[in-house]
Design a protein around this motif. Sequence first.
Motif, short mmCIF file in Angstrom:
data_model
loop_
_atom_site.label_atom_id
_atom_site.label_comp_id
_atom_site.label_asym_id
_atom_site.label_seq_id
_atom_site.Cartn_x
_atom_site.Cartn_y
_atom_site.Cartn_z
N LYS A 54 0.74 -1.22 0.20
CA LYS A 54 0.00 -0.01 0.05
C LYS A 54 0.76 1.36 -0.02
O LYS A 54 2.04 1.19 0.26
CB LYS A 54 -0.93 -0.11 1.37
CG LYS A 54 -1.79 -0.99 1.37
CD LYS A 54 -2.62 -0.70 2.68
CE LYS A 54 -4.11 -1.72 2.81
NZ LYS A 54 -4.67 -1.21 4.10
N GLY A 55 0.31 2.29 -0.56
CA GLY A 55 0.97 3.52 -0.50
C GLY A 55 0.04 4.59 0.31
O GLY A 55 -1.39 4.71 -0.27
N GLN A 62 6.39 7.90 -3.80
CA GLN A 62 6.01 6.96 -2.67
C GLN A 62 6.20 5.58 -3.53
O GLN A 62 6.43 4.62 -2.88
CB GLN A 62 4.48 7.34 -2.43
CG GLN A 62 4.02 6.35 -1.56
CD GLN A 62 4.48 6.47 -0.21
OE1 GLN A 62 4.72 7.71 0.23
NE2 GLN A 62 4.48 5.43 0.45
N VAL A 63 5.71 5.53 -4.88
CA VAL A 63 6.02 4.30 -5.72
C VAL A 63 7.25 3.60 -5.48
O VAL A 63 7.68 2.67 -5.33
CB VAL A 63 5.18 4.29 -6.96
CG1 VAL A 63 5.53 2.93 -7.83
CG2 VAL A 63 3.67 4.52 -6.91
N GLU A 64 8.28 4.61 -5.83
CA GLU A 64 9.51 4.43 -6.21
C GLU A 64 10.23 3.92 -4.75
O GLU A 64 11.13 2.88 -4.58
CB GLU A 64 10.40 5.50 -6.65
CG GLU A 64 10.04 5.68 -8.24
CD GLU A 64 10.42 7.10 -8.60
OE1 GLU A 64 10.95 7.99 -8.14
OE2 GLU A 64 10.37 7.14 -9.87
N VAL A 96 -3.87 1.95 -3.01
CA VAL A 96 -4.00 3.32 -2.28
C VAL A 96 -4.33 3.02 -1.03
O VAL A 96 -5.23 2.44 -0.81
CB VAL A 96 -4.83 4.48 -2.98
CG1 VAL A 96 -5.00 5.81 -2.31
CG2 VAL A 96 -4.16 4.63 -4.42
N HIS A 97 -3.66 3.53 0.11
CA HIS A 97 -4.09 2.92 1.48
C HIS A 97 -5.40 3.58 1.96
O HIS A 97 -5.88 3.10 2.57
CB HIS A 97 -3.09 3.64 2.34
CG HIS A 97 -2.92 2.98 3.65
ND1 HIS A 97 -3.61 3.65 4.76
CD2 HIS A 97 -2.15 2.17 4.32
CE1 HIS A 97 -3.53 3.08 5.84
NE2 HIS A 97 -2.53 1.90 5.73
N LYS A 104 1.41 -4.37 -11.77
CA LYS A 104 0.82 -5.09 -12.59
C LYS A 104 -0.80 -4.84 -12.32
O LYS A 104 -1.60 -4.92 -13.31
CB LYS A 104 1.04 -6.43 -12.12
CG LYS A 104 2.30 -7.19 -12.72
CD LYS A 104 2.57 -8.47 -12.26
CE LYS A 104 3.89 -9.05 -12.83
NZ LYS A 104 4.40 -10.05 -12.25
N HIS A 105 -0.98 -4.55 -11.10
CA HIS A 105 -2.59 -4.12 -10.95
C HIS A 105 -2.42 -2.98 -9.56
O HIS A 105 -1.46 -3.04 -8.77
CB HIS A 105 -3.25 -5.40 -10.13
CG HIS A 105 -3.35 -6.55 -11.12
ND1 HIS A 105 -4.20 -6.56 -12.37
CD2 HIS A 105 -2.82 -7.54 -11.11
CE1 HIS A 105 -4.18 -7.69 -12.86
NE2 HIS A 105 -3.26 -8.48 -12.16
N PHE A 106 -3.37 -2.17 -9.70
CA PHE A 106 -3.72 -1.23 -8.68
C PHE A 106 -5.00 -0.91 -8.40
O PHE A 106 -5.93 -1.15 -9.02
CB PHE A 106 -2.94 0.25 -8.73
CG PHE A 106 -3.59 1.03 -10.05
CD1 PHE A 106 -4.56 1.78 -9.81
CD2 PHE A 106 -2.75 0.89 -11.30
CE1 PHE A 106 -4.92 2.61 -10.82
CE2 PHE A 106 -3.61 1.71 -12.52
CZ PHE A 106 -4.33 2.32 -12.13
#
Length: 86
Positions: free
Chosen positions: A16-17, A31-33, A49-50, A76-78
Motif C-alpha cells: 500500500k501507498g 511514494q511508489v519508487e 492506495v491506503h 501489474k494491478h492497482f
Amino acid sequence: GDYRSLHSSSFQVMTKGCFDSAESRNDVEHQVEMSLKSLRTDSIDVYLVHSYQSFIRKQELILPVLRTFKKNGVLKHFGVSLYHPH
C-alpha cells in the motif's frame, strides 16, 4: 526482494501507498519508487492506495501516475483499500 527472486512463482507482492501528504505527481511517483526500493524489487503485483478518502481527494494526482507505472510494467494491478479498522 531476495526471497522473491528465488521463489517468484510462489507468491505475489502486494503493498500500500499513503498519499495523504502528496502535493504533486512527483510526490506520488516518489511514494511508489520508495515502495520498490524498500521491497528490493522492480515490480509490484498489486499496489493499493491506503485510504479511499485520500484517493477521492487526490485522484487527479494519483491516477495518472499509477496508470503510467502500470503501462510501463512496474505495477501489474492497482486499486484502493476500503478496509477501515475503526
